[in-house]
Design a protein around this motif. Structure first.
Motif, PDB file in Angstrom:
ATOM      1  N   ILE A  83       0.860  -1.195   0.000  1.00  0.00           N
ATOM      2  CA  ILE A  83       0.000   0.000   0.000  1.00  0.00           C
ATOM      3  C   ILE A  83       0.887   1.232   0.000  1.00  0.00           C
ATOM      4  O   ILE A  83       1.769   1.363   0.853  1.00  0.00           O
ATOM      5  N   ALA A  84       0.674   2.123  -0.949  1.00  0.00           N
ATOM      6  CA  ALA A  84       1.446   3.366  -1.007  1.00  0.00           C
ATOM      7  C   ALA A  84       0.498   4.547  -0.856  1.00  0.00           C
ATOM      8  O   ALA A  84      -0.686   4.453  -1.190  1.00  0.00           O
ATOM      9  N   MET A  85       1.025   5.660  -0.359  1.00  0.00           N
ATOM     10  CA  MET A  85       0.184   6.841  -0.127  1.00  0.00           C
ATOM     11  C   MET A  85       0.879   8.073  -0.677  1.00  0.00           C
ATOM     12  O   MET A  85       2.087   8.266  -0.494  1.00  0.00           O
ATOM     13  N   ILE A  86       0.114   8.889  -1.393  1.00  0.00           N
ATOM     14  CA  ILE A  86       0.597  10.173  -1.909  1.00  0.00           C
ATOM     15  C   ILE A  86      -0.091  11.270  -1.104  1.00  0.00           C
ATOM     16  O   ILE A  86      -1.323  11.285  -1.000  1.00  0.00           O
ATOM     17  N   GLN A 163       5.781  -1.116  -6.246  1.00  0.00           N
ATOM     18  CA  GLN A 163       4.781  -1.878  -7.004  1.00  0.00           C
ATOM     19  C   GLN A 163       3.556  -2.212  -6.136  1.00  0.00           C
ATOM     20  O   GLN A 163       3.226  -3.368  -5.904  1.00  0.00           O
ATOM     21  N   PRO A 164       2.880  -1.166  -5.637  1.00  0.00           N
ATOM     22  CA  PRO A 164       1.786  -1.384  -4.682  1.00  0.00           C
ATOM     23  C   PRO A 164       0.547  -2.008  -5.309  1.00  0.00           C
ATOM     24  O   PRO A 164       0.281  -1.832  -6.501  1.00  0.00           O
ATOM     25  N   GLU A 165      -0.201  -2.719  -4.459  1.00  0.00           N
ATOM     26  CA  GLU A 165      -1.508  -3.235  -4.861  1.00  0.00           C
ATOM     27  C   GLU A 165      -2.568  -2.143  -4.741  1.00  0.00           C
ATOM     28  O   GLU A 165      -3.583  -2.180  -5.441  1.00  0.00           O
ATOM     29  N   LEU A 166      -2.327  -1.207  -3.830  1.00  0.00           N
ATOM     30  CA  LEU A 166      -3.285  -0.127  -3.561  1.00  0.00           C
ATOM     31  C   LEU A 166      -2.531   1.180  -3.416  1.00  0.00           C
ATOM     32  O   LEU A 166      -1.553   1.268  -2.670  1.00  0.00           O
ATOM     33  N   LEU A 167      -2.991   2.198  -4.126  1.00  0.00           N
ATOM     34  CA  LEU A 167      -2.422   3.541  -4.030  1.00  0.00           C
ATOM     35  C   LEU A 167      -3.468   4.466  -3.426  1.00  0.00           C
ATOM     36  O   LEU A 167      -4.572   4.607  -3.960  1.00  0.00           O
ATOM     37  N   VAL A 168      -3.133   5.101  -2.306  1.00  0.00           N
ATOM     38  CA  VAL A 168      -4.020   6.061  -1.648  1.00  0.00           C
ATOM     39  C   VAL A 168      -3.514   7.462  -1.980  1.00  0.00           C
ATOM     40  O   VAL A 168      -2.399   7.826  -1.598  1.00  0.00           O
TER      41      VAL A 168
END
Length: 320
Positions: A83-86, A163-168
């Motif tokens: 999971i990555a967050m911007i 290579q995240p499955e989910l980008l917030v």
């Protein structure tokens, strides 16, 4: 990813009051609401990024793996990896004293074990992917040498490094002009199609959400008060708060008219009404609204709203 019964309290005051939401692989979910509704807190809590004084309850799982109360080593692998967050302000997220190439290769080292020339080559590929011109030279630039839009692209590149499955994406276009805003949104859409990752877009802008998302969750005072597919929400919003948000949008064509503002403001956690939190601002307020927290009802199989006014032949109570 599934969030169930998520609660957050600061110094005994509830900030989130039971959040239930899922994000399917490859789906784009928009989360909207006024400042202070709990949109960002939801995902900061899910990723274990809140300060120690926060008291978190409920469940957050990804592929069955529980994140609430998980050890730091597990969260370090999930954050930036699965999971990555911007964040909304790249100027405060990028380190001003390090070249941006180093900041991207650091993420590659942490999450993919890449170092040296291989990491630099991958950083250049990521810069090309997110549309940064003259990528090889930009790797040696400092954040202050790039525009706001380019720095936001750097933040997206760092997010993609694992290579995240989910980008917030938390208000990723707030500080940008409309032309660059459109480019960033188009980039996020293209990346989602190319990589198959899921996207959560946190925004105050209903127009942005309508353009970029499949489904919308409307938050108010620490709860999801309505959730539906984008088209259904805009065509038939059931909750008075959602109706107020849509009604406040300026018309694109036709005669000019005053904007229909929602009176009042979001209540502070220590001054929450006993029943529906939106009742003091609602034109349809009734005695039942002040008696208890409204249950969430199904308006349709894929549409739910937490309001006592929701009445359909097939209305079915679901957990709040």
């Amino acid at each position: 990813m599934a969030i169930s019964g998520l609660t957050v309290a600061f110094d005994g005051q509830a900030a989130l009051r039971g959040i239930d939401v899922t994000v399917a692989p490859g789906e784009a979910l928009g989360m909207v609401g006024e400042s202070g509704c709990g949109k960002s807190v939801t995902w900061l809590a899910a990723l274990g990024l809140l300060p120690a004084r926060a008291r978190i309850g409920g469940s957050v799982t990804i592929s069955g793996q529980e994140l609430v109360g998980a050890p730091a080593a597990l969260l370090d692998r999930v954050r930036g990896g699965r999971i990555a967050m911007i964040f909304q302000d790249p100027a405060s997220s990028l380190n001003p004293v390090h070249r941006i190439g180093r900041q991207v290769t650091e993420a590659l080292s942490l999450h993919r074990g890449m170092n040296g020339g291989a990491a630099r080559a991958e950083a250049k590929r990521l810069f090309d992917q997110v549309g940064i011109p003259d990528a090889a030279r930009r790797l040696d630039a400092y954040p202050h040498e790039l525009s706001g839009g380019q720095n936001q692209r750097v933040m997206i590149a760092i997010a993609l490094a694992g290579q995240p499955e989910l980008l917030v994406a938390d208000e990723p276009t707030t500080a940008l002009d409309v032309t660059i805003q459109a480019q960033i949104l188009e980039l996020l859409q293209a990346l989602r199609r190319e990589t198959g990752m899921a996207l959560v877009l946190i925004s105050h802008d209903l127009g942005v959400v309508a353009e970029a998302c499949d489904r919308v969750a409307v938050m108010y005072a620490g709860r999801i008060v309505e959730e539906a597919p984008v088209a259904r929400l805009f065509d038939g919003a059931a909750h008075p708060y959602t109706q107020g948000l849509i009604g406040a949008l300026p018309p694109i064509d036709g005669p000019r008219r005053p904007l229909a503002a929602i009176p009042g403001g979001v209540p502070e956690p220590w001054a929450m009404p006993p029943g529906c939190a939106f009742a003091p601002r609602c034109a349809h307020r009734a005695a039942v609204c002040d008696a208890a927290l409204p249950d969430t009802r199904r308006v349709a199989p894929d549409h739910r709203a937490a309001c006592t006014r929701v009445r359909t032949a097939s209305a079915e109570m679901v957990p709040a």
